[in-house]
Design a protein around this motif. Sequence first.
Motif, PDB file in Angstrom:
ATOM      1  N   ILE A 100       0.854  -1.197   0.000  1.00  0.00           N
ATOM      2  CA  ILE A 100       0.000   0.000   0.000  1.00  0.00           C
ATOM      3  C   ILE A 100       0.884   1.239   0.000  1.00  0.00           C
ATOM      4  CG2 ILE A 100      -1.766   1.288   1.260  1.00  0.00           C
ATOM      5  CD1 ILE A 100      -2.613  -1.386   2.553  1.00  0.00           C
ATOM      6  N   ILE A 101       0.579   2.164  -0.913  1.00  0.00           N
ATOM      7  CA  ILE A 101       1.253   3.463  -0.977  1.00  0.00           C
ATOM      8  C   ILE A 101       0.173   4.530  -0.856  1.00  0.00           C
ATOM      9  CG2 ILE A 101       2.605   5.056  -2.402  1.00  0.00           C
ATOM     10  CD1 ILE A 101       3.774   2.552  -3.799  1.00  0.00           C
ATOM     11  N   VAL A 102       0.382   5.489   0.056  1.00  0.00           N
ATOM     12  CA  VAL A 102      -0.590   6.561   0.261  1.00  0.00           C
ATOM     13  C   VAL A 102       0.139   7.901   0.254  1.00  0.00           C
ATOM     14  CG1 VAL A 102      -2.394   7.495   1.762  1.00  0.00           C
ATOM     15  CG2 VAL A 102      -1.968   5.028   1.729  1.00  0.00           C
ATOM     16  N   VAL A 103      -0.384   8.831  -0.534  1.00  0.00           N
ATOM     17  CA  VAL A 103       0.154  10.190  -0.584  1.00  0.00           C
ATOM     18  C   VAL A 103      -0.967  11.130  -0.130  1.00  0.00           C
ATOM     19  CG1 VAL A 103       1.153  11.986  -2.044  1.00  0.00           C
ATOM     20  CG2 VAL A 103       1.616   9.569  -2.549  1.00  0.00           C
ATOM     21  N   SER A 104      -0.707  11.848   0.964  1.00  0.00           N
ATOM     22  CA  SER A 104      -1.750  12.720   1.508  1.00  0.00           C
ATOM     23  C   SER A 104      -1.156  13.980   2.121  1.00  0.00           C
ATOM     24  CB  SER A 104      -2.558  11.977   2.583  1.00  0.00           C
ATOM     25  OG  SER A 104      -3.457  12.855   3.222  1.00  0.00           O
ATOM     26  N   LYS A 105      -1.839  15.083   1.913  1.00  0.00           N
ATOM     27  CA  LYS A 105      -1.409  16.335   2.543  1.00  0.00           C
ATOM     28  C   LYS A 105      -1.601  16.280   4.055  1.00  0.00           C
ATOM     29  CE  LYS A 105      -5.909  18.416   1.737  1.00  0.00           C
ATOM     30  NZ  LYS A 105      -6.684  19.335   0.952  1.00  0.00           N
ATOM     31  N   LEU A 106      -2.449  15.379   4.540  1.00  0.00           N
ATOM     32  CA  LEU A 106      -2.668  15.237   5.977  1.00  0.00           C
ATOM     33  C   LEU A 106      -1.444  14.675   6.701  1.00  0.00           C
ATOM     34  CD1 LEU A 106      -6.330  13.849   6.068  1.00  0.00           C
ATOM     35  CD2 LEU A 106      -5.536  16.216   6.236  1.00  0.00           C
ATOM     36  N   PHE A 107      -0.483  14.133   5.975  1.00  0.00           N
ATOM     37  CA  PHE A 107       0.745  13.607   6.571  1.00  0.00           C
ATOM     38  C   PHE A 107       1.765  14.706   6.854  1.00  0.00           C
ATOM     39  CE2 PHE A 107      -0.099   9.462   4.071  1.00  0.00           C
ATOM     40  CZ  PHE A 107      -0.978   9.021   5.041  1.00  0.00           C
ATOM     41  N   GLN A 108       1.517  15.891   6.303  1.00  0.00           N
ATOM     42  CA  GLN A 108       2.441  17.013   6.468  1.00  0.00           C
ATOM     43  C   GLN A 108       2.654  17.296   7.958  1.00  0.00           C
ATOM     44  OE1 GLN A 108       3.931  18.493   3.809  1.00  0.00           O
ATOM     45  NE2 GLN A 108       5.183  19.652   5.231  1.00  0.00           N
ATOM     46  N   GLY A 109       3.929  17.321   8.379  1.00  0.00           N
ATOM     47  CA  GLY A 109       4.272  17.641   9.765  1.00  0.00           C
ATOM     48  C   GLY A 109       4.114  16.481  10.735  1.00  0.00           C
ATOM     49  N   LYS A 110       3.690  15.311  10.248  1.00  0.00           N
ATOM     50  CA  LYS A 110       3.520  14.149  11.125  1.00  0.00           C
ATOM     51  C   LYS A 110       4.712  13.204  10.968  1.00  0.00           C
ATOM     52  CE  LYS A 110      -1.483  14.080  11.299  1.00  0.00           C
ATOM     53  NZ  LYS A 110      -2.680  13.291  11.128  1.00  0.00           N
ATOM     54  N   MET A 111       5.101  12.608  12.080  1.00  0.00           N
ATOM     55  CA  MET A 111       6.154  11.601  12.061  1.00  0.00           C
ATOM     56  C   MET A 111       5.641  10.383  11.295  1.00  0.00           C
ATOM     57  SD  MET A 111       8.691  12.895  13.866  1.00  0.00           S
ATOM     58  CE  MET A 111       9.664  11.542  14.467  1.00  0.00           C
ATOM     59  N   LEU A 112       6.575   9.560  10.802  1.00  0.00           N
ATOM     60  CA  LEU A 112       6.223   8.379  10.032  1.00  0.00           C
ATOM     61  C   LEU A 112       5.272   7.461  10.806  1.00  0.00           C
ATOM     62  CD1 LEU A 112       6.657   6.762   7.409  1.00  0.00           C
ATOM     63  CD2 LEU A 112       8.600   5.658   8.535  1.00  0.00           C
ATOM     64  N   LEU A 113       5.521   7.269  12.081  1.00  0.00           N
ATOM     65  CA  LEU A 113       4.658   6.407  12.890  1.00  0.00           C
ATOM     66  C   LEU A 113       3.225   6.943  12.935  1.00  0.00           C
ATOM     67  CD1 LEU A 113       4.391   3.912  14.660  1.00  0.00           C
ATOM     68  CD2 LEU A 113       5.124   5.296  16.608  1.00  0.00           C
ATOM     69  N   ALA A 114       3.061   8.244  13.054  1.00  0.00           N
ATOM     70  CA  ALA A 114       1.728   8.846  13.070  1.00  0.00           C
ATOM     71  C   ALA A 114       1.032   8.684  11.718  1.00  0.00           C
ATOM     72  CB  ALA A 114       1.818  10.322  13.448  1.00  0.00           C
ATOM     73  N   ALA A 158       4.775  16.630  -1.393  1.00  0.00           N
ATOM     74  CA  ALA A 158       6.096  17.144  -1.772  1.00  0.00           C
ATOM     75  C   ALA A 158       7.128  16.017  -1.849  1.00  0.00           C
ATOM     76  CB  ALA A 158       6.555  18.208  -0.779  1.00  0.00           C
ATOM     77  N   LYS A 159       7.112  15.133  -0.860  1.00  0.00           N
ATOM     78  CA  LYS A 159       8.076  14.023  -0.863  1.00  0.00           C
ATOM     79  C   LYS A 159       7.777  13.035  -1.992  1.00  0.00           C
ATOM     80  CE  LYS A 159       9.724  14.237   3.808  1.00  0.00           C
ATOM     81  NZ  LYS A 159      10.032  13.529   5.054  1.00  0.00           N
ATOM     82  N   TRP A 160       6.509  12.839  -2.287  1.00  0.00           N
ATOM     83  CA  TRP A 160       6.118  11.937  -3.383  1.00  0.00           C
ATOM     84  C   TRP A 160       6.605  12.483  -4.721  1.00  0.00           C
ATOM     85  CZ3 TRP A 160       4.732   7.231  -4.520  1.00  0.00           C
ATOM     86  CH2 TRP A 160       4.077   6.951  -5.735  1.00  0.00           C
ATOM     87  N   HIS A 161       6.384  13.777  -4.957  1.00  0.00           N
ATOM     88  CA  HIS A 161       6.807  14.369  -6.220  1.00  0.00           C
ATOM     89  C   HIS A 161       8.336  14.384  -6.333  1.00  0.00           C
ATOM     90  CE1 HIS A 161       2.761  15.284  -7.385  1.00  0.00           C
ATOM     91  NE2 HIS A 161       2.551  15.964  -6.290  1.00  0.00           N
ATOM     92  N   ALA A 162       9.034  14.628  -5.223  1.00  0.00           N
ATOM     93  CA  ALA A 162      10.487  14.611  -5.240  1.00  0.00           C
ATOM     94  C   ALA A 162      11.019  13.213  -5.524  1.00  0.00           C
ATOM     95  CB  ALA A 162      11.030  15.118  -3.907  1.00  0.00           C
ATOM     96  N   ALA A 163      10.402  12.202  -4.935  1.00  0.00           N
ATOM     97  CA  ALA A 163      10.849  10.827  -5.133  1.00  0.00           C
ATOM     98  C   ALA A 163      10.589  10.342  -6.552  1.00  0.00           C
ATOM     99  CB  ALA A 163      10.138   9.909  -4.144  1.00  0.00           C
ATOM    100  N   ASN A 164       9.558  10.862  -7.191  1.00  0.00           N
ATOM    101  CA  ASN A 164       9.193  10.406  -8.541  1.00  0.00           C
ATOM    102  C   ASN A 164       9.722  11.303  -9.655  1.00  0.00           C
ATOM    103  OD1 ASN A 164       7.546   7.945  -8.179  1.00  0.00           O
ATOM    104  ND2 ASN A 164       6.445   9.316  -6.816  1.00  0.00           N
ATOM    105  N   SER A 165      10.417  12.366  -9.311  1.00  0.00           N
ATOM    106  CA  SER A 165      10.957  13.249 -10.352  1.00  0.00           C
ATOM    107  C   SER A 165      12.408  12.924 -10.668  1.00  0.00           C
ATOM    108  CB  SER A 165      10.851  14.713  -9.913  1.00  0.00           C
ATOM    109  OG  SER A 165      11.677  14.949  -8.786  1.00  0.00           O
TER     110      SER A 165
END
Length: 110
Positions: free
Chosen positions: A61-75, A102-109
Amino acid sequence: MVQCGEPGCCSENPDPEKETAAAKTIVLNEHPIAAKLRAALEAEHVQVIDESDGCGSKLQIIVVSKLFQGKMLLAQHRAVNSAISDELKSVHAFNLKTYTPAKWHAANSK
């Protein structure tokens, strides 16, 4: 080939051509978990791949969400687990990757 051992599941599909066809079917047709994650997490990208020969007991499962902004990986992972807690009861194993847009676009560019 990893087999989950569930009756009527992966262990009964030893033909590699059938395994590939089953995996492609799941990728082409949106998995119910993907729809739930998209709604619950306002995700801009969700990918659910059945890696268990079509039985759904092993998922990537891969999820890209703006709700992850500022949250630690565990959260981030806890948010995903919470959103699909009922569905995970029938899953033997899953590989989860979460990204901010932002991290998704950086990883895929690259």
